[in-house]
Write a protein that holds these residues in place. Structure first.
Motif, PDB file in Angstrom:
ATOM      1  N   ASP A 163      15.798 -75.978  -7.677  1.00  0.00           N
ATOM      2  CA  ASP A 163      15.554 -74.821  -6.813  1.00  0.00           C
ATOM      3  C   ASP A 163      14.056 -74.562  -6.745  1.00  0.00           C
ATOM      4  O   ASP A 163      13.457 -74.047  -7.687  1.00  0.00           O
ATOM      5  CB  ASP A 163      16.289 -73.600  -7.362  1.00  0.00           C
ATOM      6  N   LEU A 164      13.461 -74.919  -5.621  1.00  0.00           N
ATOM      7  CA  LEU A 164      12.028 -74.764  -5.437  1.00  0.00           C
ATOM      8  C   LEU A 164      11.726 -73.502  -4.642  1.00  0.00           C
ATOM      9  O   LEU A 164      12.471 -73.139  -3.722  1.00  0.00           O
ATOM     10  CB  LEU A 164      11.449 -75.985  -4.703  1.00  0.00           C
ATOM     11  N   ALA A 165      10.636 -72.855  -4.993  1.00  0.00           N
ATOM     12  CA  ALA A 165      10.174 -71.709  -4.216  1.00  0.00           C
ATOM     13  C   ALA A 165       9.477 -72.204  -2.952  1.00  0.00           C
ATOM     14  O   ALA A 165       9.034 -73.354  -2.883  1.00  0.00           O
ATOM     15  CB  ALA A 165       9.205 -70.868  -5.048  1.00  0.00           C
ATOM     16  N   THR A 220      -0.824 -64.681 -11.951  1.00  0.00           N
ATOM     17  CA  THR A 220       0.139 -64.320 -12.993  1.00  0.00           C
ATOM     18  C   THR A 220       1.132 -63.270 -12.507  1.00  0.00           C
ATOM     19  O   THR A 220       1.997 -62.848 -13.267  1.00  0.00           O
ATOM     20  CB  THR A 220      -0.603 -63.790 -14.239  1.00  0.00           C
ATOM     21  N   ASP A 221       0.987 -62.854 -11.245  1.00  0.00           N
ATOM     22  CA  ASP A 221       1.883 -61.810 -10.742  1.00  0.00           C
ATOM     23  C   ASP A 221       3.297 -62.338 -10.519  1.00  0.00           C
ATOM     24  O   ASP A 221       4.280 -61.639 -10.763  1.00  0.00           O
ATOM     25  CB  ASP A 221       1.356 -61.239  -9.416  1.00  0.00           C
ATOM     26  N   LEU A 222       3.383 -63.562 -10.025  1.00  0.00           N
ATOM     27  CA  LEU A 222       4.674 -64.204  -9.788  1.00  0.00           C
ATOM     28  C   LEU A 222       4.488 -65.685 -10.073  1.00  0.00           C
ATOM     29  O   LEU A 222       3.708 -66.352  -9.399  1.00  0.00           O
ATOM     30  CB  LEU A 222       5.142 -64.004  -8.342  1.00  0.00           C
ATOM     31  N   GLU A 223       5.185 -66.169 -11.065  1.00  0.00           N
ATOM     32  CA  GLU A 223       4.974 -67.547 -11.510  1.00  0.00           C
ATOM     33  C   GLU A 223       6.214 -68.377 -11.192  1.00  0.00           C
ATOM     34  O   GLU A 223       7.293 -68.118 -11.720  1.00  0.00           O
ATOM     35  CB  GLU A 223       4.686 -67.577 -13.011  1.00  0.00           C
ATOM     36  N   ALA A 224       6.037 -69.349 -10.315  1.00  0.00           N
ATOM     37  CA  ALA A 224       7.137 -70.252  -9.959  1.00  0.00           C
ATOM     38  C   ALA A 224       6.749 -71.661 -10.386  1.00  0.00           C
ATOM     39  O   ALA A 224       5.627 -72.096 -10.134  1.00  0.00           O
ATOM     40  CB  ALA A 224       7.387 -70.206  -8.458  1.00  0.00           C
ATOM     41  N   PRO A 225       7.661 -72.383 -11.012  1.00  0.00           N
ATOM     42  CA  PRO A 225       7.307 -73.727 -11.504  1.00  0.00           C
ATOM     43  C   PRO A 225       6.965 -74.715 -10.382  1.00  0.00           C
ATOM     44  O   PRO A 225       6.014 -75.473 -10.487  1.00  0.00           O
ATOM     45  CB  PRO A 225       8.560 -74.173 -12.269  1.00  0.00           C
ATOM     46  N   PHE A 226       7.765 -74.689  -9.310  1.00  0.00           N
ATOM     47  CA  PHE A 226       7.558 -75.621  -8.205  1.00  0.00           C
ATOM     48  C   PHE A 226       7.603 -74.822  -6.899  1.00  0.00           C
ATOM     49  O   PHE A 226       8.560 -74.070  -6.672  1.00  0.00           O
ATOM     50  CB  PHE A 226       8.650 -76.695  -8.160  1.00  0.00           C
ATOM     51  N   THR A 227       6.597 -74.999  -6.079  1.00  0.00           N
ATOM     52  CA  THR A 227       6.548 -74.257  -4.817  1.00  0.00           C
ATOM     53  C   THR A 227       6.127 -75.200  -3.688  1.00  0.00           C
ATOM     54  O   THR A 227       5.166 -75.969  -3.830  1.00  0.00           O
ATOM     55  CB  THR A 227       5.540 -73.094  -4.895  1.00  0.00           C
ATOM     56  N   VAL A 228       6.830 -75.103  -2.581  1.00  0.00           N
ATOM     57  CA  VAL A 228       6.527 -75.941  -1.422  1.00  0.00           C
ATOM     58  C   VAL A 228       5.948 -75.071  -0.308  1.00  0.00           C
ATOM     59  O   VAL A 228       6.482 -74.001   0.005  1.00  0.00           O
ATOM     60  CB  VAL A 228       7.806 -76.651  -0.914  1.00  0.00           C
ATOM     61  N   GLY A 229       4.877 -75.526   0.280  1.00  0.00           N
ATOM     62  CA  GLY A 229       4.304 -74.857   1.435  1.00  0.00           C
ATOM     63  C   GLY A 229       5.101 -75.205   2.674  1.00  0.00           C
ATOM     64  O   GLY A 229       5.328 -76.384   2.957  1.00  0.00           O
ATOM     65  N   VAL A 230       5.532 -74.186   3.404  1.00  0.00           N
ATOM     66  CA  VAL A 230       6.383 -74.414   4.573  1.00  0.00           C
ATOM     67  C   VAL A 230       5.734 -73.865   5.846  1.00  0.00           C
ATOM     68  O   VAL A 230       6.409 -73.604   6.834  1.00  0.00           O
ATOM     69  CB  VAL A 230       7.787 -73.782   4.377  1.00  0.00           C
ATOM     70  N   SER A 231       4.439 -73.720   5.802  1.00  0.00           N
ATOM     71  CA  SER A 231       3.739 -73.121   6.938  1.00  0.00           C
ATOM     72  C   SER A 231       3.436 -74.160   8.019  1.00  0.00           C
ATOM     73  O   SER A 231       3.339 -75.356   7.749  1.00  0.00           O
ATOM     74  CB  SER A 231       2.436 -72.489   6.447  1.00  0.00           C
ATOM     75  N   GLU A 232       3.289 -73.663   9.254  1.00  0.00           N
ATOM     76  CA  GLU A 232       2.846 -74.538  10.348  1.00  0.00           C
ATOM     77  C   GLU A 232       1.363 -74.817  10.254  1.00  0.00           C
ATOM     78  O   GLU A 232       0.878 -75.855  10.700  1.00  0.00           O
ATOM     79  CB  GLU A 232       3.136 -73.871  11.702  1.00  0.00           C
ATOM     80  N   HIS A 233       0.630 -73.853   9.721  1.00  0.00           N
ATOM     81  CA  HIS A 233      -0.822 -73.981   9.643  1.00  0.00           C
ATOM     82  C   HIS A 233      -1.314 -73.401   8.321  1.00  0.00           C
ATOM     83  O   HIS A 233      -0.803 -72.379   7.866  1.00  0.00           O
ATOM     84  CB  HIS A 233      -1.513 -73.215  10.781  1.00  0.00           C
TER      85      HIS A 233
END
Lengths: 272, 93
Positions: free
Chosen positions: A106-108, A59-72
């Motif tokens: 606009d996705l996080a 609940t600290d930061l709520e984003a509707p849509f978030t994409v993982g952009v990590s290599e691992h």
């Protein structure tokens, strides 16, 4: 141009077999068939459309849509799953975010996701060898207000356009995970709304998921519970492969596991 | 304090190993150190569905809290019964 090798929706839990052995075996078989038909091992990247269980998104930061952009990634290890490394696909993920921004969404982005059972259990069936890089797309159905189902559908449509226009030509599998009806820590916990679940499955299979996307989140929550809001991942997936219909692989109203479970495979081209 | 503080406290149990260890060692002390009120601490220690609902704790955070509070209970939501039939080997290298 990119191509889809598979697109499925599937539930994402396993629980005690002894509570309902015959049903449990049917669920396991259904997950296995659904996962196999996602063709994850033939894909260059698997896009998992998931709803985190507040292990990553609180609940600290709520984003509707978030994409993982990590290599691992390293999985969370909940539900007695091992903690394991999972390769990501950062270039594809960031290109997805850029494309969606151009299309008005606009996705996080995050590099901090620890995939929980909602991704890791389906992955065991979709990509048993565990070699295909993943991109997690999280839809936050734990915030208030939640993203509207219509919005999730439209994000899916944009995802489909992104994949189709991808010059790198990757083979992509899309796996939506979650649902079906279940009530989490609510007085109705343990109830399963099989009629609603089956209606949703048959509607998506009939190529009419767009009609479900017009339902409000309030209606879905009333009919399928707060956990059933995960249905929006399936709508997002169906939007990505629109106008494809599909095939219901299995459905079990699994009261012993406090949820309805199902699997659906979309008919994309002649791949299925 | 507030529901925000409670949610933050519970959320950290999964994300912050030292916070989780302090909670396991002495739940009451850990909650007091986070400035939760006596009433909030009492309701969290009661840890019933009713007490957590009274606080307004998010349903999924209720589950996360209960797992942290009572790790010995395990739970039936687990892959254990299926482990032998799943590709669970952690890759090396």
């Amino acid at each position: 141009m990119g191509s889809l090798v598979g697109a499925v929706g599937m539930s994402h839990i396993l629980a005690s077999r002894s509570l309902a052995e015959e049903q449990a075996e049917r669920v396991f078989a259904g997950l296995k068939e659904t996962g196999t038909r996602a063709s994850g091992e033939q894909a260059d990247v698997i896009l998992f459309i998931v709803c985190d269980h507040m292990a990553n998104f609180g609940t600290d930061l709520e984003a509707p849509f978030t994409v993982g952009v990590s290599e691992h990634y390293t999985s969370l290890g909940d539900m007695d799953l091992p903690r394991m490394p999972v390769a990501g696909a950062p270039e594809f993920a960031r290109a997805l975010v850029a494309s969606l921004a151009e299309q008005g969404f606009d996705l996080a982005v995050t590099t901090e996701i620890r995939p929980d059972h909602g991704l890791m259990i389906p992955r065991l069936f979709v990509d048993p060898a565990g070699q295909t890089p993943i991109v997690p797309l999280n839809i936050n159905m734990n915030m208030s207000p939640v993203p509207a189902p219509q919005r999730c559908w439209n994000v899916g449509r944009a995802v489909g356009r992104f994949i189709a226009g991808r010059p790198q030509g990757e083979r992509v599998a899309i796996v939506a995970t979650g649902g079906l009806s279940h009530w989490i820590m609510r007085p109705e916990m343990g109830r399963v709304n099989a009629a609603f679940d089956l209606k949703c499955l048959e509607t998506i299979a009939g190529g009419d998921a767009i009609s479900l996307s017009s339902l409000s989140a309030e209606v879905i929550e009333r009919e399928a519970g707060n956990g059933g809001l995960e249905l929006v991942t399936w709508l997002c997936m169906a939007g990505a492969v629109y106008p494809a219909g599909g095939e219901v692989v299995f459905y079990e109203p699994m009261e012993a596991w406090l949820t309805g479970l199902g699997g659906i495979v979309m008919h994309i081209g002649d791949k299925q | 304090m507030s529901l925000t503080t409670i949610h933050h406290f519970i959320g950290k149990l999964d994300r912050d190993p030292s916070h989780a260890a302090a909670f396991r060692s002495d739940p009451q002390q850990a909650m007091a150190a986070a400035s939760l009120t006596e009433q909030e601490i009492e309701l969290l220690l009661t840890a019933s569905r009713e007490s957590l609902a009274e606080l307004g704790v998010h349903p999924l955070l209720q589950i996360r809290y209960l797992r942290a509070r009572f790790p010995e209970r395990g739970g039936f939501m687990s892959i254990k019964d299926w482990a032998a039939r799943l590709p669970l080997e952690v890759p090396h290298g």
